[in-house]
Design an enzyme around this catalytic site. Structure first.
Site, PDB file in Angstrom:
ATOM      1  N   SER A  53       0.873  -1.187   0.000  1.00 49.12           N
ATOM      2  CA  SER A  53       0.000   0.000   0.000  1.00 49.12           C
ATOM      3  C   SER A  53       0.904   1.230   0.000  1.00 49.12           C
ATOM      4  CB  SER A  53      -0.842  -0.008   1.283  1.00 49.12           C
ATOM      5  OG  SER A  53      -1.502   1.228   1.476  1.00 49.12           O
ATOM      6  N   TYR A  78      -2.166  -1.549  10.177  1.00 51.90           N
ATOM      7  CA  TYR A  78      -2.173  -1.632   8.708  1.00 51.90           C
ATOM      8  C   TYR A  78      -0.799  -1.277   8.146  1.00 51.90           C
ATOM      9  CZ  TYR A  78      -4.134  -1.173   3.977  1.00 51.90           C
ATOM     10  OH  TYR A  78      -4.420  -1.336   2.638  1.00 51.90           O
TER      11      TYR A  78
END
Ligand SMILES: NC(=O)c1ccc[n+]([C@@H]2O[C@H](COP(=O)([O-])OP(=O)(O)OC[C@H]3O[C@@H](n4cnc5c(N)ncnc54)[C@H](O)[C@@H]3O)[C@@H](O)[C@H]2O)c1
Length: 288
Positions: free
Chosen positions: A145, A158
């Site tokens: 990401s 995350y």
């Protein structure tokens, strides 16, 4: 045959986890329409069947939890038997989100995320890598990401999982030097998918009192890229031999800022994100 030609995946078999929604579904649609037999997995059986219903080419579909290493291993065996063409790429794409400060973090939520976003990727890599090495061709394509490039507030689980995916994949790529196999990191910016809808929240981590629905709407308003465009960028990135694929204009911004301001990038990113969010809120209230 040159290395770049060997990376061509159109017409070859591909494996995609998290194919019931978002980027995974869009990859399935795009690659199937480019002649790839597609082997798809997800925990969401209904969504997976919906994905399959929209495809016309050869498809193998299994309901599977990426946290289950044995299930991934068994599926790799099935794909080996079924694959109508050599394996071109394995997309370890399934992922989830949690939003919380470290102070308020819930251990179960963070473990849930790490097990899926990091160990799920490792499980998928370990299951399919032997097939690619045996063929001496193909790519492991792991989804990190932009939050695997920059640390963001309320995203510690995350970010740490996505940084781990990046490190794992880069290590693997070095191990594979001199072979026909490679490992690629994908760093999407904001993509308009169900990631926030499927995320775990205990309360609004920014203290603005938003409901989950409001956070879903806000995320949709600030995303810059649609899943089909993300799939196109990822497909072309793999075929052009990239080791790292940035997806969307915001991904290029993250990449640039973390290079030029490695400790101060959030001064700028936070300001930009705040401005984009305000604009989204204004246009939402204008249309309400
Ligand atoms: N959407 C974004 O803005 C964005 C940005 C950067 C990275 N990503 C990453 O892209 C990937 C795809 O996410 P998306 O945005 O398409 O989200 P999404 O929620 O639309 O799709 C994720 C899919 O993963 C599946 N999944 C969740 N847990 C699973 C499990 N344990 N086993 C198997 N499947 C499981 C879900 O059922 C869902 O179908 C994720 O790794 C995500 O972290 C997304």
């Amino acid at each position: 045959m040159s290395r770049a030609q060997r990376r061509r995946i159109s017409g070859r078999t591909v494996v995609i986890s998290g194919a019931a929604s978002g980027i995974g579904r869009a990859l399935a649609q795009r690659l199937s329409s480019h002649g790839c037999p597609v082997a798809l997995t997800d925990i969401d059986e209904v969504g997976l069947k919906d994905t399959e219903a929209g495809l016309t080419g050869p498809t193998l579909m299994r309901v599977l939890d990426v946290r289950d290493a044995d299930a991934q291993h068994d599926f790799a065996g099935e794909v080996r038997e079924w694959a109508p063409a050599p394996l071109g790429a394995v997309f370890n794409n399934a992922g989830v989100a949690v939003a919380s400060s470290v102070l308020d973090s819930d251990v179960d939520d963070d473990n849930w995320l790490w097990d899926i976003n990091f160990h799920g990727v490792v499980n998928g890599t370990r299951a399919f890598l032997p097939i690619l090495v045996e063929q001496d061709s193909g790519a492991i394509v792991n989804t990190s990401s932009v939050f695997g490039l920059a640390g963001m507030p309320n995203q510690s689980a995350y970010c740490s999982a996505k940084f781990a995916v990046r490190g794992f994949t880069d290590s693997l790529r070095q191990e594979l030097r001199g072979t026909g196999v490679t490992a690629i990191n994908v760093h999407p910016g904001g993509i308009n998918t169900n990631i926030v809808r499927n995320a775990r929240f205990r309360k609004d981590p920014e203290g603005r009192g938003r409901t989950h629905e409001q956070m879903v709407a806000e995320f949709a308003a600030i995303t810059m890229t649609q899943p089909d465009k993300a799939a196109e960028i990822i497909h072309k990135g793999v075929e052009s031999g990239k080791a790292r694929i940035l997806v969307g204009p915001d991904a290029y911004l993250f990449d640039m800022l973390t290079r030029v301001a490695p400790t101060h990038y959030y001064d700028l990113l936070g300001a930009v994100m705040g401005r984009v969010r305000n604009r989204a809120e204004q246009s939402a209230s204008a249309t309400a």
